[in-house]
Design a protein around this motif. Sequence first.
Motif, PDB file in Angstrom:
ATOM      1  N   ILE A 182       0.798  -1.228   0.000  1.00  0.00           N
ATOM      2  CA  ILE A 182       0.000   0.000   0.000  1.00  0.00           C
ATOM      3  C   ILE A 182       0.837   1.287   0.000  1.00  0.00           C
ATOM      4  O   ILE A 182       0.284   2.380   0.162  1.00  0.00           O
ATOM      5  CB  ILE A 182      -0.963   0.016   1.209  1.00  0.00           C
ATOM      6  CG1 ILE A 182      -0.245  -0.282   2.541  1.00  0.00           C
ATOM      7  CG2 ILE A 182      -2.063  -1.021   1.020  1.00  0.00           C
ATOM      8  CD1 ILE A 182       0.390   0.877   3.206  1.00  0.00           C
ATOM      9  N   HIS A 183       2.154   1.206  -0.224  1.00  0.00           N
ATOM     10  CA  HIS A 183       2.993   2.403  -0.118  1.00  0.00           C
ATOM     11  C   HIS A 183       2.623   3.492  -1.120  1.00  0.00           C
ATOM     12  O   HIS A 183       2.928   4.665  -0.905  1.00  0.00           O
ATOM     13  CB  HIS A 183       4.470   2.030  -0.274  1.00  0.00           C
ATOM     14  CG  HIS A 183       4.849   1.603  -1.658  1.00  0.00           C
ATOM     15  ND1 HIS A 183       4.666   0.309  -2.096  1.00  0.00           N
ATOM     16  CD2 HIS A 183       5.366   2.298  -2.700  1.00  0.00           C
ATOM     17  CE1 HIS A 183       5.071   0.224  -3.350  1.00  0.00           C
ATOM     18  NE2 HIS A 183       5.483   1.403  -3.751  1.00  0.00           N
ATOM     19  N   ASP A 184       1.964   3.100  -2.202  1.00  0.00           N
ATOM     20  CA  ASP A 184       1.598   4.082  -3.226  1.00  0.00           C
ATOM     21  C   ASP A 184       0.193   4.644  -3.023  1.00  0.00           C
ATOM     22  O   ASP A 184      -0.299   5.421  -3.846  1.00  0.00           O
ATOM     23  CB  ASP A 184       1.710   3.458  -4.624  1.00  0.00           C
ATOM     24  CG  ASP A 184       0.868   2.207  -4.792  1.00  0.00           C
ATOM     25  OD1 ASP A 184       0.376   1.683  -3.765  1.00  0.00           O
ATOM     26  OD2 ASP A 184       0.689   1.767  -5.939  1.00  0.00           O
ATOM     27  N   ARG A 185      -0.475   4.269  -1.930  1.00  0.00           N
ATOM     28  CA  ARG A 185      -1.814   4.802  -1.642  1.00  0.00           C
ATOM     29  C   ARG A 185      -1.994   5.063  -0.144  1.00  0.00           C
ATOM     30  O   ARG A 185      -3.051   4.830   0.426  1.00  0.00           O
ATOM     31  CB  ARG A 185      -2.898   3.860  -2.161  1.00  0.00           C
ATOM     32  CG  ARG A 185      -2.746   2.397  -1.768  1.00  0.00           C
ATOM     33  CD  ARG A 185      -3.700   1.516  -2.547  1.00  0.00           C
ATOM     34  NE  ARG A 185      -3.466   0.105  -2.293  1.00  0.00           N
ATOM     35  CZ  ARG A 185      -4.316  -0.693  -1.661  1.00  0.00           C
ATOM     36  NH1 ARG A 185      -5.470  -0.220  -1.226  1.00  0.00           N
ATOM     37  NH2 ARG A 185      -4.046  -1.963  -1.500  1.00  0.00           N
ATOM     38  N   LEU A 186      -0.955   5.597   0.447  1.00  0.00           N
ATOM     39  CA  LEU A 186      -0.962   5.848   1.885  1.00  0.00           C
ATOM     40  C   LEU A 186      -2.011   6.861   2.307  1.00  0.00           C
ATOM     41  O   LEU A 186      -2.450   6.874   3.456  1.00  0.00           O
ATOM     42  CB  LEU A 186       0.422   6.328   2.343  1.00  0.00           C
ATOM     43  CG  LEU A 186       1.550   5.299   2.257  1.00  0.00           C
ATOM     44  CD1 LEU A 186       2.887   5.963   2.554  1.00  0.00           C
ATOM     45  CD2 LEU A 186       1.301   4.159   3.236  1.00  0.00           C
ATOM     46  N   HIS A 187      -2.410   7.721   1.371  1.00  0.00           N
ATOM     47  CA  HIS A 187      -3.368   8.766   1.725  1.00  0.00           C
ATOM     48  C   HIS A 187      -4.784   8.417   1.274  1.00  0.00           C
ATOM     49  O   HIS A 187      -5.673   9.264   1.276  1.00  0.00           O
ATOM     50  CB  HIS A 187      -2.902  10.099   1.158  1.00  0.00           C
ATOM     51  CG  HIS A 187      -1.549  10.498   1.670  1.00  0.00           C
ATOM     52  ND1 HIS A 187      -1.325  10.850   2.993  1.00  0.00           N
ATOM     53  CD2 HIS A 187      -0.328  10.530   1.057  1.00  0.00           C
ATOM     54  CE1 HIS A 187      -0.034  11.102   3.162  1.00  0.00           C
ATOM     55  NE2 HIS A 187       0.589  10.920   2.009  1.00  0.00           N
ATOM     56  N   SER A 188      -4.990   7.161   0.922  1.00  0.00           N
ATOM     57  CA  SER A 188      -6.330   6.661   0.634  1.00  0.00           C
ATOM     58  C   SER A 188      -7.018   6.277   1.936  1.00  0.00           C
ATOM     59  O   SER A 188      -6.350   5.961   2.926  1.00  0.00           O
ATOM     60  CB  SER A 188      -6.262   5.438  -0.285  1.00  0.00           C
ATOM     61  OG  SER A 188      -5.677   5.764  -1.524  1.00  0.00           O
ATOM     62  N   PRO A 189      -8.353   6.274   1.962  1.00  0.00           N
ATOM     63  CA  PRO A 189      -9.066   5.887   3.192  1.00  0.00           C
ATOM     64  C   PRO A 189      -8.716   4.473   3.622  1.00  0.00           C
ATOM     65  O   PRO A 189      -8.693   3.541   2.809  1.00  0.00           O
ATOM     66  CB  PRO A 189     -10.547   5.999   2.787  1.00  0.00           C
ATOM     67  CG  PRO A 189     -10.566   6.964   1.652  1.00  0.00           C
ATOM     68  CD  PRO A 189      -9.286   6.721   0.897  1.00  0.00           C
ATOM     69  N   ALA A 190      -8.462   4.309   4.911  1.00  0.00           N
ATOM     70  CA  ALA A 190      -8.118   2.985   5.436  1.00  0.00           C
ATOM     71  C   ALA A 190      -9.269   2.005   5.272  1.00  0.00           C
ATOM     72  O   ALA A 190      -9.057   0.789   5.204  1.00  0.00           O
ATOM     73  CB  ALA A 190      -7.730   3.103   6.903  1.00  0.00           C
ATOM     74  N   THR A 191     -10.482   2.513   5.199  1.00  0.00           N
ATOM     75  CA  THR A 191     -11.657   1.646   5.077  1.00  0.00           C
ATOM     76  C   THR A 191     -11.714   0.926   3.735  1.00  0.00           C
ATOM     77  O   THR A 191     -12.503  -0.004   3.572  1.00  0.00           O
ATOM     78  CB  THR A 191     -12.946   2.458   5.278  1.00  0.00           C
ATOM     79  OG1 THR A 191     -12.927   3.598   4.409  1.00  0.00           O
ATOM     80  CG2 THR A 191     -13.066   2.917   6.720  1.00  0.00           C
ATOM     81  N   ARG A 192     -10.898   1.344   2.783  1.00  0.00           N
ATOM     82  CA  ARG A 192     -10.870   0.673   1.482  1.00  0.00           C
ATOM     83  C   ARG A 192      -9.991  -0.577   1.485  1.00  0.00           C
ATOM     84  O   ARG A 192     -10.001  -1.337   0.514  1.00  0.00           O
ATOM     85  CB  ARG A 192     -10.372   1.641   0.399  1.00  0.00           C
ATOM     86  CG  ARG A 192     -11.326   2.802   0.122  1.00  0.00           C
ATOM     87  CD  ARG A 192     -10.791   3.680  -0.998  1.00  0.00           C
ATOM     88  NE  ARG A 192     -11.637   4.865  -1.194  1.00  0.00           N
ATOM     89  CZ  ARG A 192     -11.338   5.866  -2.015  1.00  0.00           C
ATOM     90  NH1 ARG A 192     -10.197   5.835  -2.705  1.00  0.00           N
ATOM     91  NH2 ARG A 192     -12.149   6.892  -2.140  1.00  0.00           N
ATOM     92  N   LEU A 193      -9.243  -0.775   2.528  1.00  0.00           N
ATOM     93  CA  LEU A 193      -8.406  -1.970   2.628  1.00  0.00           C
ATOM     94  C   LEU A 193      -9.277  -3.198   2.877  1.00  0.00           C
ATOM     95  O   LEU A 193     -10.387  -3.102   3.402  1.00  0.00           O
ATOM     96  CB  LEU A 193      -7.408  -1.818   3.778  1.00  0.00           C
ATOM     97  CG  LEU A 193      -6.370  -0.705   3.657  1.00  0.00           C
ATOM     98  CD1 LEU A 193      -5.572  -0.600   4.950  1.00  0.00           C
ATOM     99  CD2 LEU A 193      -5.445  -0.939   2.471  1.00  0.00           C
ATOM    100  N   SER A 194      -8.752  -4.362   2.517  1.00  0.00           N
ATOM    101  CA  SER A 194      -9.456  -5.607   2.819  1.00  0.00           C
ATOM    102  C   SER A 194      -9.461  -5.835   4.327  1.00  0.00           C
ATOM    103  O   SER A 194      -8.725  -5.177   5.072  1.00  0.00           O
ATOM    104  CB  SER A 194      -8.769  -6.781   2.127  1.00  0.00           C
ATOM    105  OG  SER A 194      -7.494  -7.028   2.714  1.00  0.00           O
ATOM    106  N   GLY A 195     -10.289  -6.783   4.783  1.00  0.00           N
ATOM    107  CA  GLY A 195     -10.360  -7.063   6.209  1.00  0.00           C
ATOM    108  C   GLY A 195      -9.013  -7.463   6.792  1.00  0.00           C
ATOM    109  O   GLY A 195      -8.628  -6.996   7.870  1.00  0.00           O
ATOM    110  N   GLY A 196      -8.290  -8.321   6.085  1.00  0.00           N
ATOM    111  CA  GLY A 196      -6.980  -8.745   6.565  1.00  0.00           C
ATOM    112  C   GLY A 196      -5.986  -7.600   6.600  1.00  0.00           C
ATOM    113  O   GLY A 196      -5.180  -7.489   7.534  1.00  0.00           O
TER     114      GLY A 196
END
Length: 252
Positions: free
Chosen positions: A142-156
């Motif tokens: 995720i280093h290239d999207r550090l400023h994206s909302p954390a809620t968009r990450l998968s559960g894991g």
Amino acid sequence: MKNAAQVRHLTIAFDNKPIVNDVCLDIPSHQISVLVGRSGSGKTTFLRAFNRLNEEHTGCQTSGELCLDLGTGLEKQSDIYAGSVTALRLRVGMLFQTPNVLPVSIWRNIAMPLEKLTNLSREAISQRVEKSLNDVGLWSEIHDRLHSPATRLSGGQQQRLCLARVLALEPKILLLDEPTASLDVLASKHIEQLLQQLVERYTIIMVSHSLSQACRLANKLFVFDSGNMVKSLSKQDGITEEKLAALIEPRL
């Protein structure tokens, strides 16, 4: 063997109803200690005593002695930080069953607690964020999207982000309450692999309902029943799923 914690005659009650009864045990340093037992056996309440989370609830009464080694030898928990619960929780971090990401960016999820709870410079905070994300295997993902909302990450990924947030505060002891309960098989496996790596640097105390997981991870295993610690086993005892089932199922 050096101990990270010593528990003596710990009793915890809520509104005078005992949940943990006169428990005595030692937690070895830099090992994974797993607490197992049927639902309602007191293991999560016991776990939460290590960073005094039970006291967040009214009607909690705690007695007994809990000593922790947070770098300077075993000391009474009540004496370590002169009543500063926040300072204690910086050194005894906790990861919960369900990922509790903050509604901000991935980066801010880790940086915000560091800004509020430490005096680190902006540069030092940036270094901590990157290091903790590397520690949980997230940086490359995720280093290239550090400023994206954390809620968009998968559960894991969210659970690993929560773990990174704890690690960034540089605790000595990690408390894990069913850390893979809400994850799929692959994400759970990833978390287990991380824990087996992190135990070289941290003492880990975790609750697990999965007997197979307990067997895979535990160096030391404690069986709880009706608020009592009824059996302790070590890896040298040959911890097996069948042995654990035999200890727990008769009490179901």
